[in-house]
Design an enzyme around this catalytic site. Structure first.
Site, PDB file in Angstrom:
ATOM      1  N   LYS A 282      31.500  42.089  40.693  1.00  0.00           N
ATOM      2  CA  LYS A 282      32.403  42.963  39.565  1.00  0.00           C
ATOM      3  C   LYS A 282      31.416  43.618  38.794  1.00  0.00           C
ATOM      4  O   LYS A 282      31.701  44.693  38.022  1.00  0.00           O
ATOM      5  CB  LYS A 282      32.954  41.796  38.652  1.00  0.00           C
ATOM      6  CG  LYS A 282      34.053  40.785  39.148  1.00  0.00           C
ATOM      7  CD  LYS A 282      34.814  39.955  38.311  1.00  0.00           C
ATOM      8  CE  LYS A 282      35.944  39.424  38.745  1.00  0.00           C
ATOM      9  NZ  LYS A 282      36.612  38.144  37.770  1.00  0.00           N
TER      10      LYS A 282
ATOM     11  N   ASP B 140      41.909  40.751  33.833  1.00  0.00           N
ATOM     12  CA  ASP B 140      42.029  39.566  33.552  1.00  0.00           C
ATOM     13  C   ASP B 140      42.522  38.965  32.132  1.00  0.00           C
ATOM     14  O   ASP B 140      43.388  38.286  31.993  1.00  0.00           O
ATOM     15  CB  ASP B 140      40.607  38.910  33.603  1.00  0.00           C
ATOM     16  CG  ASP B 140      40.459  38.568  34.928  1.00  0.00           C
ATOM     17  OD1 ASP B 140      41.129  38.506  35.809  1.00  0.00           O
ATOM     18  OD2 ASP B 140      39.062  38.427  35.265  1.00  0.00           O
TER      19      ASP B 140
ATOM     20  N   ALA C 284      34.657  34.962  32.609  1.00  0.00           N
ATOM     21  CA  ALA C 284      36.141  34.928  32.121  1.00  0.00           C
ATOM     22  C   ALA C 284      36.307  34.671  30.709  1.00  0.00           C
ATOM     23  O   ALA C 284      37.390  35.038  30.036  1.00  0.00           O
ATOM     24  CB  ALA C 284      36.527  33.360  33.047  1.00  0.00           C
TER      25      ALA C 284
ATOM     26  N   TYR D 141      43.286  26.718  37.948  1.00  0.00           N
ATOM     27  CA  TYR D 141      44.730  26.477  38.550  1.00  0.00           C
ATOM     28  C   TYR D 141      44.747  25.564  39.691  1.00  0.00           C
ATOM     29  O   TYR D 141      45.783  25.366  40.273  1.00  0.00           O
ATOM     30  CB  TYR D 141      45.408  27.819  39.056  1.00  0.00           C
ATOM     31  CG  TYR D 141      44.543  28.688  40.026  1.00  0.00           C
ATOM     32  CD1 TYR D 141      44.836  28.208  41.228  1.00  0.00           C
ATOM     33  CD2 TYR D 141      43.722  29.510  39.532  1.00  0.00           C
ATOM     34  CE1 TYR D 141      44.147  29.121  42.181  1.00  0.00           C
ATOM     35  CE2 TYR D 141      43.103  30.336  40.367  1.00  0.00           C
ATOM     36  CZ  TYR D 141      43.208  30.135  41.793  1.00  0.00           C
ATOM     37  OH  TYR D 141      42.557  30.885  42.800  1.00  0.00           O
TER      38      TYR D 141
END
Length: 297
Positions: free
Chosen positions: A72, A109, A141, A240
């Site tokens: 990233k 995001d 995040a 998740y």
């Protein structure tokens, strides 16, 4: 997957590894559902070859790519243009290849996080007291989630197992916000890790952006005490797998609103799909069922 012709629109996900990624399952489902001549493929890229891979994709006619760990930051450096949140975040998870040969970098995001909250009936604009939000974690995040909340005017308090990382995140975000937005940043603060569970009553949103509670991880059993939370606290977890973490179970047991991590994963894919394939993708019950079936395999 539907029929693919020589005119197919192509995109993919770049990372190392990418075998775990749900993105091909999601994007190819949308392509088939919408009858689009296209394909989305996983692209494991060896260390040191990221730029080569991107240029090769452009030369082969790809329209863009998602970028995951560990590329990233390299995607951020490679992009010729950046959206404002990607510029502040210092990382990119979505590349869009322009017709003039340029590469645009985006960070989606934060969009996915806010959309997942809205799906669950949590509107940050109407949070009691306009926040503040308590954010667990200080990694990439956490940065995206914090920026999304700050952009909506929500004050953010960061708590991390290593206090130094939380303080560094807060200082850097405040400075880069002022530099790129040209305005005062909503309030950013730090709370010691050993204090946040007892101080929950002052918050209207709790977000876990760490890997705590992730299936198979060393902290899978993470289940904090939410006894100090006010009745209007909303609790979000970006993990998740499993779909309901120990944090979400604890919140549900207290009668609090909960938001799982799968929605963020699905919604963050929508801007890229629109840019690459020229259509709006919908996160609905059928999409959720398709991805959840894949998770159970």
């Amino acid at each position: 997957m539907g029929r693919i012709t020589g005119a197919a629109r192509l995109a993919g996900v770049i990372g190392r590894p990418v075998s775990h990624s749900l993105s091909p399952i999601l994007h190819n489902y949308w392509l088939a559902r919408l009858g689009i001549d296209g394909a989305y493929v996983p692209l494991p890229v060896a260390s040191g070859r990221f730029a080569d891979a991107v240029r090769g994709m452009q030369a082969a006619g790809f329209r863009g790519a998602n970028v995951t760990i560990p590329y990233k930051e390299e995607a951020f450096a490679l992009a010729d243009s950046l959206d404002p949140l990607a510029r502040i975040a210092g990382s990119v998870n979505t590349l869009i290849f322009r017709d003039d040969g340029g590469v645009h970098g985006a960070s989606t995001d934060g969009f996915g996080f806010l959309a997942s909250l809205e799906d669950a009936g949590v509107d940050v604009a109407t949070l009691p007291g306009r926040g503040p939000a308590l954010l667990l974690g200080a990694g990439g995040a956490a940065r995206s989630v914090a920026l999304a909340l700050l952009e909506r005017g929500v004050a953010v308090c960061v708590s991390n197992r290593t206090d130094e990382r939380a303080r560094a995140l807060v200082e850097e975000l405040g400075a880069t916000w002022r530099e790129h937005i040209g305005a005062a940043c909503p309030e950013l603060s730090v709370m010691p890790w050993d204090a946040w569970q007892s101080e929950l009553n002052g918050f209207s949103l709790l977000v876990n952006s760490t890997s705590l509670g992730m299936h198979g991880g060393p902290d899978e059993a993470f289940a904090p005490d939410l006894g100090a939370a006010g009745d209007d606290l909303a609790v979000s977890d970006i993990v998740y797998v499993p779909l309901e973490t120990g944090l979400l179970r604890a919140a549900r047991a207290r009668g609090l609103r909960t938001v799982g991590g799968l929605g963020m994963l699905l919604h963050q894919a929508r801007p890229g799909f629109r840019a690459w394939f020229g259509a709006e993708a919908t996160v609905d019950a059928a999409t959720l069922a398709h991805v959840m079936a894949a998770l159970k395999r």
